[in-house]
Write a protein that holds these residues in place. Structure first.
Motif, PDB file in Angstrom:
ATOM      1  N   VAL A 148      67.048  97.694  33.195  1.00 64.28           N
ATOM      2  CA  VAL A 148      66.279  96.460  32.992  1.00 64.28           C
ATOM      3  C   VAL A 148      66.960  95.567  31.962  1.00 64.28           C
ATOM      4  O   VAL A 148      67.117  94.352  32.164  1.00 64.28           O
ATOM      5  CB  VAL A 148      64.832  96.798  32.564  1.00 64.28           C
ATOM      6  N   ARG A 149      67.376  96.150  30.852  1.00 64.57           N
ATOM      7  CA  ARG A 149      67.990  95.354  29.792  1.00 64.57           C
ATOM      8  C   ARG A 149      69.321  94.749  30.240  1.00 64.57           C
ATOM      9  O   ARG A 149      69.653  93.615  29.875  1.00 64.57           O
ATOM     10  CB  ARG A 149      68.180  96.224  28.553  1.00 64.57           C
ATOM     11  N   SER A 150      70.080  95.494  31.026  1.00 64.44           N
ATOM     12  CA  SER A 150      71.343  94.972  31.524  1.00 64.44           C
ATOM     13  C   SER A 150      71.129  93.910  32.602  1.00 64.44           C
ATOM     14  O   SER A 150      71.778  92.856  32.590  1.00 64.44           O
ATOM     15  CB  SER A 150      72.193  96.120  32.088  1.00 64.44           C
ATOM     16  N   LEU A 151      70.202  94.191  33.508  1.00 65.15           N
ATOM     17  CA  LEU A 151      69.953  93.259  34.600  1.00 65.15           C
ATOM     18  C   LEU A 151      69.375  91.945  34.091  1.00 65.15           C
ATOM     19  O   LEU A 151      69.658  90.875  34.635  1.00 65.15           O
ATOM     20  CB  LEU A 151      69.012  93.904  35.619  1.00 65.15           C
ATOM     21  N   ALA A 152      68.573  92.016  33.033  1.00 63.71           N
ATOM     22  CA  ALA A 152      67.996  90.798  32.466  1.00 63.71           C
ATOM     23  C   ALA A 152      69.084  89.801  32.084  1.00 63.71           C
ATOM     24  O   ALA A 152      68.928  88.579  32.269  1.00 63.71           O
ATOM     25  CB  ALA A 152      67.141  91.146  31.244  1.00 63.71           C
ATOM     26  N   ILE A 153      70.193  90.301  31.557  1.00 64.92           N
ATOM     27  CA  ILE A 153      71.300  89.422  31.170  1.00 64.92           C
ATOM     28  C   ILE A 153      71.974  88.845  32.418  1.00 64.92           C
ATOM     29  O   ILE A 153      72.326  87.660  32.455  1.00 64.92           O
ATOM     30  CB  ILE A 153      72.317  90.199  30.321  1.00 64.92           C
ATOM     31  N   GLU A 154      72.116  89.667  33.452  1.00 64.58           N
ATOM     32  CA  GLU A 154      72.780  89.220  34.678  1.00 64.58           C
ATOM     33  C   GLU A 154      72.014  88.101  35.378  1.00 64.58           C
ATOM     34  O   GLU A 154      72.629  87.176  35.928  1.00 64.58           O
ATOM     35  CB  GLU A 154      72.939  90.393  35.649  1.00 64.58           C
ATOM     36  N   VAL A 155      70.681  88.179  35.396  1.00 61.31           N
ATOM     37  CA  VAL A 155      69.902  87.258  36.227  1.00 61.31           C
ATOM     38  C   VAL A 155      69.368  86.049  35.466  1.00 61.31           C
ATOM     39  O   VAL A 155      68.803  85.134  36.077  1.00 61.31           O
ATOM     40  CB  VAL A 155      68.719  87.990  36.895  1.00 61.31           C
ATOM     41  N   ARG A 157      70.659  83.386  34.166  1.00 66.38           N
ATOM     42  CA  ARG A 157      71.145  82.072  34.579  1.00 66.38           C
ATOM     43  C   ARG A 157      70.571  81.633  35.926  1.00 66.38           C
ATOM     44  O   ARG A 157      70.645  80.460  36.280  1.00 66.38           O
ATOM     45  CB  ARG A 157      72.674  82.065  34.633  1.00 66.38           C
ATOM     46  N   ARG A 158      69.997  82.572  36.650  1.00 72.20           N
ATOM     47  CA  ARG A 158      69.319  82.240  37.912  1.00 72.20           C
ATOM     48  C   ARG A 158      67.841  81.932  37.670  1.00 72.20           C
ATOM     49  O   ARG A 158      67.092  81.750  38.622  1.00 72.20           O
ATOM     50  CB  ARG A 158      69.454  83.399  38.902  1.00 72.20           C
ATOM     51  N   GLU A 159      67.430  81.914  36.406  1.00 79.36           N
ATOM     52  CA  GLU A 159      66.034  81.687  36.029  1.00 79.36           C
ATOM     53  C   GLU A 159      65.116  82.763  36.600  1.00 79.36           C
ATOM     54  O   GLU A 159      63.967  82.506  36.949  1.00 79.36           O
ATOM     55  CB  GLU A 159      65.576  80.294  36.461  1.00 79.36           C
ATOM     56  N   ILE A 160      65.649  83.968  36.670  1.00 76.35           N
ATOM     57  CA  ILE A 160      64.887  85.155  37.049  1.00 76.35           C
ATOM     58  C   ILE A 160      64.766  86.030  35.809  1.00 76.35           C
ATOM     59  O   ILE A 160      65.704  86.105  35.008  1.00 76.35           O
ATOM     60  CB  ILE A 160      65.593  85.934  38.178  1.00 76.35           C
ATOM     61  N   THR A 161      63.618  86.657  35.618  1.00 71.87           N
ATOM     62  CA  THR A 161      63.459  87.579  34.501  1.00 71.87           C
ATOM     63  C   THR A 161      63.309  89.009  35.006  1.00 71.87           C
ATOM     64  O   THR A 161      62.853  89.246  36.127  1.00 71.87           O
ATOM     65  CB  THR A 161      62.242  87.230  33.624  1.00 71.87           C
ATOM     66  N   CYS A 162      63.705  89.941  34.151  1.00 69.67           N
ATOM     67  CA  CYS A 162      63.576  91.366  34.461  1.00 69.67           C
ATOM     68  C   CYS A 162      63.015  92.069  33.238  1.00 69.67           C
ATOM     69  O   CYS A 162      63.629  92.022  32.158  1.00 69.67           O
ATOM     70  CB  CYS A 162      64.935  91.944  34.853  1.00 69.67           C
ATOM     71  N   ASN A 163      61.873  92.705  33.389  1.00 74.97           N
ATOM     72  CA  ASN A 163      61.194  93.351  32.271  1.00 74.97           C
ATOM     73  C   ASN A 163      60.629  94.699  32.692  1.00 74.97           C
ATOM     74  O   ASN A 163      60.540  95.014  33.888  1.00 74.97           O
ATOM     75  CB  ASN A 163      60.055  92.463  31.760  1.00 74.97           C
ATOM     76  N   ALA A 164      60.247  95.494  31.699  1.00 73.09           N
ATOM     77  CA  ALA A 164      59.648  96.802  31.940  1.00 73.09           C
ATOM     78  C   ALA A 164      58.295  96.885  31.261  1.00 73.09           C
ATOM     79  O   ALA A 164      58.120  96.401  30.142  1.00 73.09           O
ATOM     80  CB  ALA A 164      60.557  97.906  31.416  1.00 73.09           C
ATOM     81  N   VAL A 165      57.343  97.495  31.935  1.00 78.09           N
ATOM     82  CA  VAL A 165      56.049  97.829  31.339  1.00 78.09           C
ATOM     83  C   VAL A 165      56.072  99.321  31.032  1.00 78.09           C
ATOM     84  O   VAL A 165      56.439 100.133  31.890  1.00 78.09           O
ATOM     85  CB  VAL A 165      54.891  97.479  32.286  1.00 78.09           C
ATOM     86  N   GLY A 229      64.193  91.110  29.609  1.00 81.18           N
ATOM     87  CA  GLY A 229      64.807  92.321  29.070  1.00 81.18           C
ATOM     88  C   GLY A 229      63.912  93.068  28.105  1.00 81.18           C
ATOM     89  O   GLY A 229      64.381  93.859  27.290  1.00 81.18           O
ATOM     90  N   HIS A 230      62.612  92.856  28.233  1.00 81.07           N
ATOM     91  CA  HIS A 230      61.657  93.385  27.253  1.00 81.07           C
ATOM     92  C   HIS A 230      60.987  94.657  27.768  1.00 81.07           C
ATOM     93  O   HIS A 230      60.714  94.797  28.960  1.00 81.07           O
ATOM     94  CB  HIS A 230      60.590  92.333  26.968  1.00 81.07           C
ATOM     95  N   ALA A 231      60.707  95.587  26.853  1.00 81.68           N
ATOM     96  CA  ALA A 231      59.922  96.781  27.164  1.00 81.68           C
ATOM     97  C   ALA A 231      58.550  96.598  26.532  1.00 81.68           C
ATOM     98  O   ALA A 231      58.402  96.705  25.323  1.00 81.68           O
ATOM     99  CB  ALA A 231      60.600  98.028  26.600  1.00 81.68           C
TER     100      ALA A 231
END
Length: 239
Positions: A148-155, A157-165, A229-231
């Motif tokens: 999640v933390r790595s993918l958050a950086i990748e996406v 610039r596409r204005e997509i977020t990736c987070n974990a609950v 990229g948040h937990a």
């Protein structure tokens, strides 16, 4: 109307998340291994039901006949046993479902996810700390959080977020199984086993599914556009 996918939607946390999105007017697709469980989750709400296995590349690919705005990778499983007694099969199954399943789901989602998309992984407090007799599960969930933390950086610039609950023990059938295992292991009552499981939680109780749903709803919303990229721990202060 957003298009929302929830894997592991046949019970527990996934069922609660899927129903919340559907009741809010979103077009919800749920996947899981059991068609009857998916039908029970739907309960006449008009969800799209897609039986399948998140460890199967072909099954996951089949879920994405059109882009989704929100993808919740929720499917998971756990085996409770000391590492020295964990079979390779149990280890591999846990990694396949809890980690590889998230990878396959997110990889496929990203092929066509539009700007403003939300990738949400159902991790665990086991992503943030160790737990005895849960080495396979903890290893998989640590892996999820790293991804999640790595993918958050990748996406980004596409204005997509990736987070974990990251919930603690949630009052679901999966937690019921853990309670029964503890009761059997130590020859104690279910009530005593429950007390042991929640003893590290400052609130001394299990988390309700709706409390996890609220975290997912927030991360899926427009107001969470800068949360990436948040937990997000949902654990009463345990973590």
């Amino acid at each position: 109307m957003r298009r929302v996918l929830v894997t592991g939607g046949g019970s527990g946390i996934g069922r609660a998340i899927a129903r919340d999105f559907a009741d809010a007017g979103d077009a919800v697709t749920i996947s899981g291994r059991r068609q009857d469980a998916l039908r029970e989750t739907d309960g006449g709400r008009g969800m799209t039901l897609r039986p399948g296995d998140v460890t199967s590349e072909a099954d996951v690919r089949a879920l994405f006949d059109a882009p989704f705005d929100v993808v919740v990778a929720n499917a998971g499983s756990a085996v409770v046993t000391p590492l020295a007694k964990t079979s390779l099969a149990d280890w591999q199954t846990t990694i396949d479902v809890c980690l590889t399943g998230v990878f396959l789901t997110f990889r496929e989602a990203l092929r066509d996810m539009p700007a403003g998309g939300r990738l949400i992984a159902m991790a665990s407090t086991s992503s943030l700390q160790g737990s005895a007799n849960l080495s396979a599960y903890v290893a998989a969930k640590h892996g999820v959080l790293g991804m999640v933390r790595s993918l958050a950086i990748e996406v980004a610039r596409r204005e997509i977020t990736c987070n974990a609950v990251c919930p603690g023990f949630v009052d679901t059938p999966m937690a019921d199984g853990a309670v029964r295992n503890v009761a059997a292991r130590y020859d104690i009552s279910v009530e005593e086993a429950t007390a042991r499981i929640v003893e590290d939680n400052p609130l001394k109780r299990m988390i309700r599914p709706d409390e996890v749903v609220a975290a997912v709803r927030f991360l899926a919303g427009a107001e969470a556009g800068m949360v990436n990229g948040h937990a997000l721990s949902v654990s009463g202060g345990e973590v």
